[in-house]
Design a protein around this motif. Sequence first.
Motif, PDB file in Angstrom:
ATOM      1  N   GLU A 113       2.180 -33.814  53.540  1.00  0.00           N
ATOM      2  CA  GLU A 113       3.214 -34.139  54.522  1.00  0.00           C
ATOM      3  C   GLU A 113       3.749 -35.525  54.216  1.00  0.00           C
ATOM      4  OE1 GLU A 113       1.991 -31.865  58.647  1.00  0.00           O
ATOM      5  OE2 GLU A 113       1.793 -34.030  58.537  1.00  0.00           O
ATOM      6  N   GLY A 114       5.041 -35.669  54.401  1.00  0.00           N
ATOM      7  CA  GLY A 114       5.690 -36.967  54.231  1.00  0.00           C
ATOM      8  C   GLY A 114       6.751 -37.150  55.298  1.00  0.00           C
ATOM      9  N   ARG A 115       7.231 -38.371  55.423  1.00  0.00           N
ATOM     10  CA  ARG A 115       8.281 -38.652  56.415  1.00  0.00           C
ATOM     11  C   ARG A 115       9.623 -38.092  55.977  1.00  0.00           C
ATOM     12  NH1 ARG A 115       5.666 -43.843  56.406  1.00  0.00           N
ATOM     13  NH2 ARG A 115       7.254 -44.468  54.934  1.00  0.00           N
ATOM     14  N   ASN A 116       9.829 -37.981  54.643  1.00  0.00           N
ATOM     15  CA  ASN A 116      11.099 -37.480  54.124  1.00  0.00           C
ATOM     16  C   ASN A 116      10.894 -36.960  52.705  1.00  0.00           C
ATOM     17  OD1 ASN A 116      11.136 -39.833  52.420  1.00  0.00           O
ATOM     18  ND2 ASN A 116      11.942 -40.979  54.169  1.00  0.00           N
ATOM     19  N   LEU A 117      11.960 -36.402  52.115  1.00  0.00           N
ATOM     20  CA  LEU A 117      11.874 -35.847  50.755  1.00  0.00           C
ATOM     21  C   LEU A 117      11.496 -36.904  49.728  1.00  0.00           C
ATOM     22  CD1 LEU A 117      15.022 -33.519  50.765  1.00  0.00           C
ATOM     23  CD2 LEU A 117      12.630 -32.810  50.901  1.00  0.00           C
ATOM     24  N   ARG A 118      12.040 -38.098  49.883  1.00  0.00           N
ATOM     25  CA  ARG A 118      11.762 -39.172  48.923  1.00  0.00           C
ATOM     26  C   ARG A 118      10.275 -39.519  48.907  1.00  0.00           C
ATOM     27  NH1 ARG A 118      15.249 -43.407  50.288  1.00  0.00           N
ATOM     28  NH2 ARG A 118      16.789 -42.389  49.003  1.00  0.00           N
ATOM     29  N   GLU A 119       9.657 -39.570  50.088  1.00  0.00           N
ATOM     30  CA  GLU A 119       8.232 -39.896  50.154  1.00  0.00           C
ATOM     31  C   GLU A 119       7.385 -38.830  49.449  1.00  0.00           C
ATOM     32  OE1 GLU A 119       5.429 -39.965  53.850  1.00  0.00           O
ATOM     33  OE2 GLU A 119       6.412 -41.930  53.724  1.00  0.00           O
ATOM     34  N   VAL A 120       7.735 -37.564  49.631  1.00  0.00           N
ATOM     35  CA  VAL A 120       7.019 -36.487  48.953  1.00  0.00           C
ATOM     36  C   VAL A 120       7.244 -36.576  47.444  1.00  0.00           C
ATOM     37  CG1 VAL A 120       6.874 -33.977  48.652  1.00  0.00           C
ATOM     38  CG2 VAL A 120       7.033 -34.951  50.952  1.00  0.00           C
ATOM     39  N   ALA A 121       8.485 -36.802  47.036  1.00  0.00           N
ATOM     40  CA  ALA A 121       8.802 -36.921  45.605  1.00  0.00           C
ATOM     41  C   ALA A 121       8.043 -38.086  44.974  1.00  0.00           C
ATOM     42  CB  ALA A 121      10.306 -37.101  45.413  1.00  0.00           C
ATOM     43  N   ASN A 122       7.974 -39.209  45.667  1.00  0.00           N
ATOM     44  CA  ASN A 122       7.236 -40.366  45.154  1.00  0.00           C
ATOM     45  C   ASN A 122       5.753 -40.054  44.996  1.00  0.00           C
ATOM     46  OD1 ASN A 122       9.508 -41.944  44.957  1.00  0.00           O
ATOM     47  ND2 ASN A 122       9.179 -42.974  46.916  1.00  0.00           N
ATOM     48  N   PHE A 123       5.186 -39.327  45.946  1.00  0.00           N
ATOM     49  CA  PHE A 123       3.779 -38.940  45.827  1.00  0.00           C
ATOM     50  C   PHE A 123       3.557 -38.107  44.570  1.00  0.00           C
ATOM     51  CE2 PHE A 123       0.452 -35.775  46.364  1.00  0.00           C
ATOM     52  CZ  PHE A 123      -0.646 -36.587  46.570  1.00  0.00           C
ATOM     53  N   VAL A 124       4.431 -37.122  44.358  1.00  0.00           N
ATOM     54  CA  VAL A 124       4.271 -36.234  43.207  1.00  0.00           C
ATOM     55  C   VAL A 124       4.423 -37.010  41.901  1.00  0.00           C
ATOM     56  CG1 VAL A 124       5.204 -34.222  41.982  1.00  0.00           C
ATOM     57  CG2 VAL A 124       4.970 -34.175  44.474  1.00  0.00           C
ATOM     58  N   THR A 125       5.445 -37.847  41.809  1.00  0.00           N
ATOM     59  CA  THR A 125       5.714 -38.539  40.536  1.00  0.00           C
ATOM     60  C   THR A 125       4.801 -39.732  40.287  1.00  0.00           C
ATOM     61  OG1 THR A 125       7.450 -39.874  41.572  1.00  0.00           O
ATOM     62  CG2 THR A 125       8.130 -37.840  40.474  1.00  0.00           C
ATOM     63  N   GLU A 126       4.425 -40.452  41.324  1.00  0.00           N
ATOM     64  CA  GLU A 126       3.643 -41.678  41.133  1.00  0.00           C
ATOM     65  C   GLU A 126       2.140 -41.483  41.247  1.00  0.00           C
ATOM     66  OE1 GLU A 126       5.224 -44.545  43.860  1.00  0.00           O
ATOM     67  OE2 GLU A 126       7.260 -44.347  43.038  1.00  0.00           O
ATOM     68  N   LYS A 127       1.710 -40.506  42.027  1.00  0.00           N
ATOM     69  CA  LYS A 127       0.273 -40.351  42.238  1.00  0.00           C
ATOM     70  C   LYS A 127      -0.275 -39.077  41.582  1.00  0.00           C
ATOM     71  CE  LYS A 127      -0.255 -43.261  46.248  1.00  0.00           C
ATOM     72  NZ  LYS A 127       0.987 -43.939  46.260  1.00  0.00           N
ATOM     73  N   LEU A 128       0.312 -37.932  41.934  1.00  0.00           N
ATOM     74  CA  LEU A 128      -0.228 -36.664  41.462  1.00  0.00           C
ATOM     75  C   LEU A 128      -0.008 -36.451  39.965  1.00  0.00           C
ATOM     76  CD1 LEU A 128      -1.694 -34.145  42.479  1.00  0.00           C
ATOM     77  CD2 LEU A 128       0.532 -33.143  42.981  1.00  0.00           C
ATOM     78  N   SER A 129       1.204 -36.625  39.509  1.00  0.00           N
ATOM     79  CA  SER A 129       1.528 -36.363  38.098  1.00  0.00           C
ATOM     80  C   SER A 129       0.868 -37.344  37.140  1.00  0.00           C
ATOM     81  CB  SER A 129       3.042 -36.400  37.888  1.00  0.00           C
ATOM     82  OG  SER A 129       3.639 -35.363  38.610  1.00  0.00           O
ATOM     83  N   THR A 130       0.460 -38.486  37.628  1.00  0.00           N
ATOM     84  CA  THR A 130      -0.132 -39.502  36.751  1.00  0.00           C
ATOM     85  C   THR A 130      -1.627 -39.304  36.528  1.00  0.00           C
ATOM     86  OG1 THR A 130      -0.474 -40.997  38.616  1.00  0.00           O
ATOM     87  CG2 THR A 130       1.598 -41.220  37.392  1.00  0.00           C
ATOM     88  N   ILE A 131      -2.247 -38.356  37.222  1.00  0.00           N
ATOM     89  CA  ILE A 131      -3.667 -38.069  37.000  1.00  0.00           C
ATOM     90  C   ILE A 131      -3.799 -37.431  35.621  1.00  0.00           C
ATOM     91  CG2 ILE A 131      -5.652 -36.713  37.794  1.00  0.00           C
ATOM     92  CD1 ILE A 131      -4.478 -36.952  40.658  1.00  0.00           C
TER      93      ILE A 131
END
Length: 166
Positions: A113-131
């Motif tokens: 869950e995120g406050r908006n699309l940008r927050e979700v996109a940032n999670f995917v690109t900065e946290k999840l995809s970098t594992i």
Amino acid sequence: MKELNELEMKVLDLLKEDARMTPALLATLIGVDEVEIITAIAELESEHVIVKYAAVVNWSKVEDEKVTAQIEVQITPERGRGFEGIAERIYLYPQVKSVFLMSGAYDLLVEIEGRNLREVANFVTEKLSTIDSVLSTKTNFILKKYKQDGIIYEEQEEEPRLMISP
């Protein structure tokens, strides 16, 4: 893994339908003494069979602009730990609501869950995809919930009936 007796299964089934049921009501519905219910619930909680009591909220009825996404994640399992270490690393993020090991085209299903699309996109690109073990992700945004966990969110409109006249 704990093997549940018949009383414990009945208690779990009823609490899953409505976690606000009191031990007195549960005892009446099941036909046992209230002390037995209190004891069973205490044991189920101590064994972590019951892990939480929660309200089911229809967020679409509230002015709250949360965005929910389900992310399909393909990963390379870690030697010796398989999927466990990566799943743990992912579920420790506060925006992650659920993580499931899946069969099929991807390995993990991550709900965030995120406050908006940008927050979700940032999670995917900065946290999840970098594992390191993450090979690919596919993000699906939930646009509307009709039914979840057996609960229908929208009231069904009755079909208007035509008047029949002689």
